[in-house]
Design a protein around this motif. Structure first.
Motif, mmCIF file in Angstrom:
data_model
loop_
_atom_site.group_PDB
_atom_site.id
_atom_site.type_symbol
_atom_site.label_atom_id
_atom_site.label_comp_id
_atom_site.label_asym_id
_atom_site.label_seq_id
_atom_site.Cartn_x
_atom_site.Cartn_y
_atom_site.Cartn_z
ATOM 1 N N ALA A 79 0.577 55.532 19.483
ATOM 2 C CA ALA A 79 2.028 55.318 19.413
ATOM 3 C C ALA A 79 2.432 54.110 20.248
ATOM 4 C CB ALA A 79 2.765 56.566 19.890
ATOM 5 N N GLU A 80 1.776 53.942 21.396
ATOM 6 C CA GLU A 80 2.085 52.791 22.260
ATOM 7 C C GLU A 80 1.669 51.482 21.589
ATOM 8 O OE1 GLU A 80 0.655 51.624 26.635
ATOM 9 O OE2 GLU A 80 1.549 53.619 26.489
ATOM 10 N N LYS A 81 0.496 51.498 20.914
ATOM 11 C CA LYS A 81 0.049 50.292 20.197
ATOM 12 C C LYS A 81 1.015 49.938 19.064
ATOM 13 C CE LYS A 81 -4.916 50.658 20.996
ATOM 14 N NZ LYS A 81 -6.230 50.965 20.377
ATOM 15 N N LEU A 82 1.433 50.970 18.321
ATOM 16 C CA LEU A 82 2.383 50.723 17.237
ATOM 17 C C LEU A 82 3.708 50.170 17.766
ATOM 18 C CD1 LEU A 82 1.821 53.862 14.983
ATOM 19 C CD2 LEU A 82 1.243 51.491 14.435
ATOM 20 N N LYS A 83 4.174 50.740 18.864
ATOM 21 C CA LYS A 83 5.419 50.275 19.468
ATOM 22 C C LYS A 83 5.281 48.830 19.939
ATOM 23 C CE LYS A 83 8.775 51.575 22.998
ATOM 24 N NZ LYS A 83 9.056 52.481 24.117
ATOM 25 N N ASN A 132 7.319 45.644 18.565
ATOM 26 C CA ASN A 132 8.070 44.769 19.475
ATOM 27 C C ASN A 132 7.655 43.314 19.307
ATOM 28 O OD1 ASN A 132 9.497 46.916 20.496
ATOM 29 N ND2 ASN A 132 8.228 47.152 22.322
ATOM 30 N N GLU A 133 6.328 43.088 19.145
ATOM 31 C CA GLU A 133 5.838 41.720 18.948
ATOM 32 C C GLU A 133 6.374 41.130 17.632
ATOM 33 O OE1 GLU A 133 4.033 39.617 20.911
ATOM 34 O OE2 GLU A 133 4.328 41.124 22.472
ATOM 35 N N ALA A 134 6.391 41.965 16.580
ATOM 36 C CA ALA A 134 6.898 41.492 15.289
ATOM 37 C C ALA A 134 8.384 41.149 15.387
ATOM 38 C CB ALA A 134 6.658 42.552 14.210
ATOM 39 N N GLU A 135 9.153 41.996 16.068
ATOM 40 C CA GLU A 135 10.583 41.726 16.236
ATOM 41 C C GLU A 135 10.807 40.468 17.069
ATOM 42 O OE1 GLU A 135 12.305 45.247 17.874
ATOM 43 O OE2 GLU A 135 12.176 46.355 15.984
#
Length: 192
Positions: free
Chosen positions: A82-86, A90-93
């Motif tokens: 979940a932390e990796k996905l978050k 965040n990086e994509a945004e």
């Protein structure tokens, strides 16, 4: 797990106090929120807009809460995923925001260059008009002066009449009266 349950309980209590119908029974601003957070085992206060207004301070703890692992390896792996996905989200945004800002800057630069180009075209047109009007004026004036001199030489005009005609001709200065001046007549329409 206890830390997460404590955070959830704290958030629930804050919302319950804030949304209660009788604020005189449950005063939100005077409640000891820091003491409640410590009682629930929290190391830091959760970020809540309602608590932000109260400027509450907890003594800082030099422990990275995100690095506290679960005892259960399955839950720990889920937390890490979940932390990796978050983090990826965040990086994509962030990349999307940077791209949008860059596009905005590029649009502004393009708009500024177009404005400068339009200004340069107008400036060049005015300069060309300033050059053409005196030349056209002087060519026209010379032709009219020559005509007055021919009429004087032929005897059609007296000396006094010729002088008056020259003075009148000097008064009609086209450099100051542009109402009769047509820029298209002199090839200036290329900038229009």
């Amino acid at each position: 797990a206890a830390l997460i349950k404590g955070q959830e309980a704290f958030v629930s209590l804050v919302r319950a106090y804030k949304e209660h119908a009788l604020p005189s029974i449950f005063p939100f601003n005077t409640y000891d929120w820091v003491g409640l957070a410590k009682g629930l085992g929290l190391l830091q206060l959760p970020r809540l807009p309602d608590l932000k207004k109260l400027n509450l301070k907890m003594r800082p703890v030099h422990v990275d809460i995100k690095k506290i692992p679960f005892k259960d390896p399955k839950k720990e792996s889920e937390r890490l995923e979940a932390e990796k996905l978050k983090h990826a989200k965040n990086e994509a945004e962030k990349a999307k925001r940077i791209l949008a800002e860059k596009q905005k800057v590029d649009r502004e630069k393009k708009r500024d260059s177009q404005r400068r180009e339009r200004y340069d075209i107008k400036r060049r047109l005015k300069a060309k008009q300033r050059k053409l009007v005196p030349r056209w004026y002087s060519e026209n004036m010379e032709a009219q002066f020559d005509q007055i001199n021919r009429l004087r030489a032929s005897g059609a005009l007296s000396q006094l009449q010729a002088e008056r005609a020259r003075e009148e001709l000097k008064k009609t200065d086209l450099r100051y009266d542009r109402s009769t001046y047509d820029p298209k007549e002199f090839g200036q329409d290329e900038f229009l």
